[in-house]
Motif scaffolding. Structure first.
Motif, PDB file in Angstrom:
ATOM      1  N   PHE A   9      31.984  28.531  39.107  1.00  0.00           N
ATOM      2  CA  PHE A   9      32.641  27.607  39.237  1.00  0.00           C
ATOM      3  C   PHE A   9      31.901  26.054  39.393  1.00  0.00           C
ATOM      4  O   PHE A   9      32.658  25.017  39.764  1.00  0.00           O
ATOM      5  N   PHE A  10      30.376  25.984  39.327  1.00  0.00           N
ATOM      6  CA  PHE A  10      29.648  24.975  38.982  1.00  0.00           C
ATOM      7  C   PHE A  10      29.559  24.231  37.618  1.00  0.00           C
ATOM      8  O   PHE A  10      29.081  23.390  37.508  1.00  0.00           O
ATOM      9  N   LEU A  11      30.191  25.267  36.740  1.00  0.00           N
ATOM     10  CA  LEU A  11      29.881  25.082  35.382  1.00  0.00           C
ATOM     11  C   LEU A  11      31.340  24.314  34.765  1.00  0.00           C
ATOM     12  O   LEU A  11      32.380  24.688  35.053  1.00  0.00           O
ATOM     13  N   LYS A  20      28.131  17.202  37.044  1.00  0.00           N
ATOM     14  CA  LYS A  20      27.288  16.174  37.584  1.00  0.00           C
ATOM     15  C   LYS A  20      28.224  15.285  38.145  1.00  0.00           C
ATOM     16  O   LYS A  20      28.094  14.671  39.176  1.00  0.00           O
ATOM     17  N   ASP A  21      29.309  15.498  37.591  1.00  0.00           N
ATOM     18  CA  ASP A  21      30.415  14.261  38.412  1.00  0.00           C
ATOM     19  C   ASP A  21      31.907  15.175  38.085  1.00  0.00           C
ATOM     20  O   ASP A  21      32.750  14.854  37.411  1.00  0.00           O
ATOM     21  N   PRO A  22      32.094  16.330  39.004  1.00  0.00           N
ATOM     22  CA  PRO A  22      33.336  16.852  38.728  1.00  0.00           C
ATOM     23  C   PRO A  22      34.691  16.162  39.071  1.00  0.00           C
ATOM     24  O   PRO A  22      34.620  15.629  40.174  1.00  0.00           O
ATOM     25  N   VAL A  23      35.826  16.187  38.228  1.00  0.00           N
ATOM     26  CA  VAL A  23      36.908  15.719  38.501  1.00  0.00           C
ATOM     27  C   VAL A  23      37.817  16.612  38.258  1.00  0.00           C
ATOM     28  O   VAL A  23      37.888  17.337  37.345  1.00  0.00           O
ATOM     29  N   THR A  30      38.949  21.668  37.277  1.00  0.00           N
ATOM     30  CA  THR A  30      38.079  20.569  37.451  1.00  0.00           C
ATOM     31  C   THR A  30      37.114  20.920  36.341  1.00  0.00           C
ATOM     32  O   THR A  30      36.802  21.710  35.732  1.00  0.00           O
ATOM     33  N   TYR A  31      36.514  19.574  35.824  1.00  0.00           N
ATOM     34  CA  TYR A  31      35.786  19.625  34.897  1.00  0.00           C
ATOM     35  C   TYR A  31      34.893  18.505  35.076  1.00  0.00           C
ATOM     36  O   TYR A  31      34.919  17.639  35.869  1.00  0.00           O
ATOM     37  N   PRO A  63      38.166  12.283  41.467  1.00  0.00           N
ATOM     38  CA  PRO A  63      36.937  12.991  42.006  1.00  0.00           C
ATOM     39  C   PRO A  63      36.982  14.274  42.809  1.00  0.00           C
ATOM     40  O   PRO A  63      37.466  14.103  43.849  1.00  0.00           O
ATOM     41  N   ASN A  64      36.464  15.350  42.574  1.00  0.00           N
ATOM     42  CA  ASN A  64      36.127  16.532  43.527  1.00  0.00           C
ATOM     43  C   ASN A  64      34.834  16.353  44.340  1.00  0.00           C
ATOM     44  O   ASN A  64      33.823  17.015  43.931  1.00  0.00           O
ATOM     45  N   HIS A  65      35.015  15.615  45.512  1.00  0.00           N
ATOM     46  CA  HIS A  65      33.818  15.344  46.175  1.00  0.00           C
ATOM     47  C   HIS A  65      33.128  16.562  46.977  1.00  0.00           C
ATOM     48  O   HIS A  65      32.055  16.691  46.973  1.00  0.00           O
ATOM     49  N   THR A  66      34.094  17.374  47.053  1.00  0.00           N
ATOM     50  CA  THR A  66      33.802  18.626  47.917  1.00  0.00           C
ATOM     51  C   THR A  66      32.722  19.470  47.292  1.00  0.00           C
ATOM     52  O   THR A  66      31.687  20.055  47.448  1.00  0.00           O
ATOM     53  N   LEU A  67      33.403  19.556  46.044  1.00  0.00           N
ATOM     54  CA  LEU A  67      32.577  20.439  44.862  1.00  0.00           C
ATOM     55  C   LEU A  67      31.280  19.843  44.512  1.00  0.00           C
ATOM     56  O   LEU A  67      30.305  20.558  44.312  1.00  0.00           O
ATOM     57  N   ARG A  68      31.340  18.535  44.056  1.00  0.00           N
ATOM     58  CA  ARG A  68      30.310  17.893  44.003  1.00  0.00           C
ATOM     59  C   ARG A  68      28.928  17.991  45.046  1.00  0.00           C
ATOM     60  O   ARG A  68      27.861  18.315  44.703  1.00  0.00           O
ATOM     61  N   ARG A  69      29.211  18.062  46.393  1.00  0.00           N
ATOM     62  CA  ARG A  69      28.348  18.094  47.426  1.00  0.00           C
ATOM     63  C   ARG A  69      27.932  19.247  47.601  1.00  0.00           C
ATOM     64  O   ARG A  69      26.614  19.696  47.778  1.00  0.00           O
ATOM     65  N   LEU A  70      28.887  20.571  47.032  1.00  0.00           N
ATOM     66  CA  LEU A  70      28.260  21.899  47.144  1.00  0.00           C
ATOM     67  C   LEU A  70      27.156  21.967  46.044  1.00  0.00           C
ATOM     68  O   LEU A  70      26.208  22.637  46.393  1.00  0.00           O
TER      69      LEU A  70
END
Length: 400
Positions: A9-11, A20-23, A30-31, A63-70
Motif C-alpha cells: 500500500f506504499f506503492l 513520494k506525494d500520495p494523493v 491513493t496514487y 493529499p494523504n498526509h497520514t500515508l505520507r508520514r507512514l
C-alpha cells in the motif's frame, strides 16, 4: 531497496514505485501525485485507473498526509538498508493564490514579475496548470496578447505561458469565442511579432482549431491562411512548420478554404519546400496539402504555373514513401482529369512524368497507386502510348 519488501500500500498503483506525494481521488484510491497528474492531465483521461470509475472534470487530488508520514517513518526505519527518506512535498498552488497574483498583475509595474511567477507556477506540475486555468489565468493571459498597448516582450511571455498550459477543450473553445477576436489577435502577432511569438501563435492555433466547429473553420479569413503559409515559408522551426502543415490539412477541405489557402500562396511555397526537403513525414504532409488544394481549379492552375510544379510532384513518386507516392499520383490524376490542356499533356511527357508512371508497374508499389497511375495513362494514351519520350524498356508496361 531491491532487497527490501516494500509494503504494497506504499506503492503507487500506476507506477508501482514508492509514493513520494500520495494523493487520494474521489473514488478513494491513493496514487502518487506525479503519476495521477500525468494520467489525468497529460494523457487526458477522466477515469480512475484502478476502479475505471469516471472522475469529475475538476477532480480534486487530496493529499494523504497520514500515508505520507507512514512512508516517511518506514524510510527512516530502513535507512540502514540504503532507503532515503522522502522529503515532505511542497503544497500545490491554490486558486486563491493565483487569483491574488492575477489581481496584482493589473498594476503595470508588477506585470512582468507576475508573468514570471505564473511561468514558474505552470512549470511545477500539471495540477498547477489546471488550477491556473480554473482561476482565470487563461483570460488574463489572452487579454495581454490581445492588448495593443502592452509591450511586445510581455505579450510574447503571455503567449508562451498560454501555450504551456496545455489547455482543456473547454478553455480552447472559449479562446475561439463567438466572433473569433482572439484568433484575429494571434494573426496580428504573426504579422508583426518575433519568430518565437509567431511559433507559439501557430502552435496555439493548431490546438484551438482541433476543437473548432465547422462554421468557425469556414469563417476564417484569407489573411489567416496568408500567415500560416508565411510561417512555412520562413521555416521558423520544425515544430511550427509541422503545426502549419497540419492546420492546412485540417482546414483546407472546409468551405472555400482551399481557394483562400491558394490565394495565400500555399501551392508556390509548398513546391519550393518540396524541392529542398527529403524528410519523409514533412514531404508526406506537404504532398497531402497540395493534393487537397488541387481539388480546386485555382490550386491546379498554381501548380501548373510553377516551373517546377509537375516535375517535383513526379520526382517524389517512389522516392519518399508509399504515402507520398499515393499523394503524388493523386495530384497528377487531378491535373490529368481536369486541367490537361494539350500543352500540359505534352509537358508531362517531356518532363518524364509519363515514364515515371510506367515505371510504377515494374516496381513494388501499392495497388491503389498503380490503379491511379493506370487511369492517368489511359486518359491520354492517344498522345503518349507511342511517344519516343518514353524509354523502350518502359513502353511494355504501358497499360492497354
Amino acid at each position: 531497496m531491491d532487497e527490501i519488501d516494500v509494503p504494497p500500500f506504499f506503492l503507487c498503483p500506476i507506477s508501482l514505485e514508492l509514493m513520494k506525494d500520495p494523493v487520494t481521488v474521489s473514488t478513494g484510491i491513493t496514487y502518487d501525485r506525479e503519476s495521477i497528474e500525468k494520467w489525468l492531465f497529460s494523457r487526458k483521461n477522466n477515469t480512475c485507473p484502478a476502479t475505471k470509475q469516471a472522475l469529475p472534470n475538476d477532480c480534486d487530488l487530496t493529499p494523504n498526509h497520514t500515508l505520507r508520514r507512514l512512508i516517511q517513518s518506514w524510510c527512516t526505519m530502513n535507512a540502514s538498508h540504503g532507503v532515503e527518506r522522502i522529503p515532505t512535498p511542497k503544497p500545490p498552488i491554490s486558486k486563491t493564490q493565483i487569483a491574488n497574483l492575477l489581481n496584482d498583475a493589473k498594476s503595470p509595474h508588477l506585470n512582468s514579475k507576475c508573468l514570471q511567477k505564473l511561468r514558474s507556477i505552470a512549470s511545477e506540475s500539471a495540477a498547477n496548470k489546471r488550477c491556473m486555468e480554473a482561476a482565470g489565468a487563461v483570460e488574463f493571459l489572452a487579454s495581454i496578447v490581445s492588448s495593443t498597448t502592452v509591450e511586445e516582450a510581455s505579450s510574447a511571455d503571455a503567449l508562451s505561458i498560454l501555450y504551456s498550459l496545455q489547455l482543456s477543450e473547454a478553455a480552447l473553445k472559449n479562446l475561439i469565442g463567438k466572433n473569433g477576436e482572439f484568433i484575429k489577435s494571434l494573426i496580428r502577432v504573426m504579422q508583426r511579432g518575433s519568430y518565437e511569438s509567431r511559433a507559439y501563435s501557430i502552435l496555439l492555433l493548431k490546438s484551438m482549431m482541433a476543437v473548432a466547429d465547422p462554421m468557425q473553420m469556414i469563417r476564417l479569413e484569407t489573411e489567416f491562411f496568408v500567415e500560416i503559409v508565411q510561417v512555412l515559408h520562413d521555416q521558423i522551426s520544425q515544430q511550427a512548420s509541422s503545426a502549419a502543415l497540419k492546420l492546412l490539412i485540417q482546414l483546407s477541405p472546409w468551405g472555400r478554404n482551399r481557394i483562400k489557402a491558394v490565394n495565400g500562396g500555399a501551392v508556390s511555397v509548398l513546391i519550393g519546400l518540396l524541392l529542398d526537403s527529403s524528410e519523409r513525414r514533412a514531404c508526406e504532409m506537404m504532398l497531402m496539402v497540395v493534393d487537397i488544394l488541387c481539388g480546386c481549379a485555382e490550386g491546379r492552375a498554381e501548380l501548373l504555373e510553377h516551373a517546377a510544379g509537375l516535375a517535383i510532384v513526379s520526382k517524389k513518386i517512389m522516392r519518399v514513401s508509399q504515402v507520398a507516392t499515393d499523394k503524388a499520383v493523386r495530384i497528377l490524376l487531378s491535373v490529368s482529369k481536369f486541367s490537361a490542356t494539350p500543352a500540359v499533356v505534352q509537358e508531362m511527357l517531356q518532363l518524364g512524368v509519363v515514364a515515371k508512371l510506367c515505371l510504377m508497374f515494374q516496381m513494388d508499389c501499392e495497388n491503389k497507386a498503380k490503379e491511379k497511375a493506370r487511369e492517368i495513362l489511359k486518359l491520354h494514351a492517344r498522345a503518349w502510348r507511342n511517344s519516343s519520350c518514353i524509354p523502350k524498356n518502359l513502353l511494355s508496361s504501358y497499360p492497354s
